[in-house]
Write an enzyme that holds these catalytic residues in place. Structure first.
Site, mmCIF file in Angstrom:
data_model
loop_
_atom_site.group_PDB
_atom_site.id
_atom_site.type_symbol
_atom_site.label_atom_id
_atom_site.label_comp_id
_atom_site.label_asym_id
_atom_site.label_seq_id
_atom_site.Cartn_x
_atom_site.Cartn_y
_atom_site.Cartn_z
ATOM 1 N N LYS A 164 -152.838 -27.292 -2.354
ATOM 2 C CA LYS A 164 -152.427 -27.729 -3.758
ATOM 3 C C LYS A 164 -153.268 -28.941 -4.064
ATOM 4 C CE LYS A 164 -149.026 -30.569 -5.513
ATOM 5 N NZ LYS A 164 -147.807 -31.399 -5.369
ATOM 6 N N GLY A 208 -142.041 -37.683 -9.021
ATOM 7 C CA GLY A 208 -140.887 -38.491 -8.606
ATOM 8 C C GLY A 208 -140.155 -39.169 -9.795
ATOM 9 N N ALA A 266 -143.308 -30.891 -10.262
ATOM 10 C CA ALA A 266 -142.905 -32.252 -10.294
ATOM 11 C C ALA A 266 -142.078 -32.670 -11.427
ATOM 12 C CB ALA A 266 -144.222 -33.190 -10.525
ATOM 13 N N ASN A 283 -139.895 -32.141 -4.590
ATOM 14 C CA ASN A 283 -139.856 -32.554 -3.432
ATOM 15 C C ASN A 283 -138.618 -33.959 -3.566
ATOM 16 O OD1 ASN A 283 -142.299 -34.324 -0.944
ATOM 17 N ND2 ASN A 283 -140.102 -34.501 -1.238
#
Lengths: 69, 259
Positions: free
Chosen positions: B101, B162, B188, B210
């Site tokens: 990635k 994030g 993301a 994530n």
């Protein structure tokens, strides 16, 4: 027993000599299957660890997988 | 019941369209439970120096067996093509496949990609036999160039890494999907289940997240929600939504009303 001084993960480290990358990992207590090694900016395959000598002034990076996104 | 086609990257089939990261969890046990609840097969990991002062600290491999998960090394934290190539090579040596990635970050504040560096690194790594999944902007031209450079999948962002802002530009994501032949995986920025569902409703091939799991109050429960949302969004895309209208159309017959 003599020793050589190398830069290991960015810090000076004293390694008992003669040493190979394989004996260095043993000395550090690391399983070669869980890490990757860069020796003077060149990646060393696992099969070559035993036959790669560690010399005075070498730069060695030992990396592994950590959590990431 | 419509049967979906398998999710495939570079000729390899995967059991889930949801891919997840392994960072930022409070503990390894919670990470493994959340990843298991997500149903993901592809799991991203980062390459970092072994902490030699605390060498008993375990690598993520102690918790996630490569027999059960497809470990996808990333180049997170790299700001130049050369650095990303170096990390990719180390990841391939430490890992179990030639997938990477690829991230080349251009700015510390937004973590937005440096697309020039990304293209350069993609060309180098493709020539070295890597299967490159390229993390990029939601920009069609960059996505096309990455495909031309040999990327096996293109991973446009929903919003910054994030941030949890969800998908900021569905038009761009749909356009990229409609123009590329390689898989498009949105990577993301999703924050909650509805974000993931909306992403998958655009028809993209997969989604990677994530922080949405790791930073939830209950990561394992959120992982379950994300699994359902990914599946629901995909199913809705395949079902084909009704057209949007600016006026109401009654659902009940107008005939037969009492005089």
């Amino acid at each position: 027993m003599t020793e050589v001084v190398v830069t290991l993960n960015g810090e000076a480290a004293h390694v008992p000599a003669p040493a190979s990358l394989e004996t260095l990992l043993e000395h550090l207590g690391l399983d070669p299957r869980a890490v990757a090694i860069e020796h003077n900016r060149e990646i060393v395959r696992r099969a070559q660890l035993a036959s790669t000598p560690v010399a005075e002034g070498d730069t060695i990076e030992v990396v592994h997988f950590v959590g990431g996104g | 019941m419509y049967i979906d086609t398998p999710f495939e990257i570079a000729g390899r089939q995967f059991r889930s369209r949801l891919m997840v990261g392994t960072g930022k969890y409070a503990g390894n046990r919670e990470m493994v439970e959340a990843i298991t609840a997500s149903g993901a097969e592809i799991v991203t990991v980062a390459v970092r120096r072994v902490d030699l002062d605390r060498s008993k600290e375990e690598s993520v491999l102690h918790h996630l067996s490569p027999d059960n998960f497809f470990l996808l090394a990333n180049t997170a934290g790299c700001y130049t093509a050369d650095e990303a190539v170096r990390y990719a090579r180390l990841g391939r040596e430490a890992g179990f496949n030639d997938f990477v990635k690829l991230e080349v970050i251009g700015d510390r504040e937004t973590l937005l990609p440096d697309v020039a560096g990304l293209l350069e690194a993609t060309r180098i790594l493709v020539a070295e036999g890597f299967t490159v999944l390229a993390y990029t902007n939601d920009d069609l031209i960059t996505a096309l160039r990455l495909e031309q450079a040999g990327a096996a999948a293109v991973m446009p962002l929903a919003s910054p890494i994030g941030s949890g802002l969800g998908m900021l530009n569905p038009y761009s994501i749909r356009t990229i999907k409609s123009r590329l032949s390689v898989p498009v995986v949105v990577d993301a920025g999703v924050g909650t289940a509805s974000d993931a569902c909306i992403v998958m409703e655009q028809g993209v091939d997969g989604i990677l997240m994530n922080t949405a799991l790791a930073a939830a109050d209950e990561p394992v429960a959120m992982a379950h929600a994300m699994k359902l949302a990914t599946e629901a969004g995909r199913a809705a895309y395949l079902a084909g939504r009704m057209p949007r209208r600016e006026v109401a159309v009654p659902s009940s017959p107008e005939l037969g009303m009492l005089a």
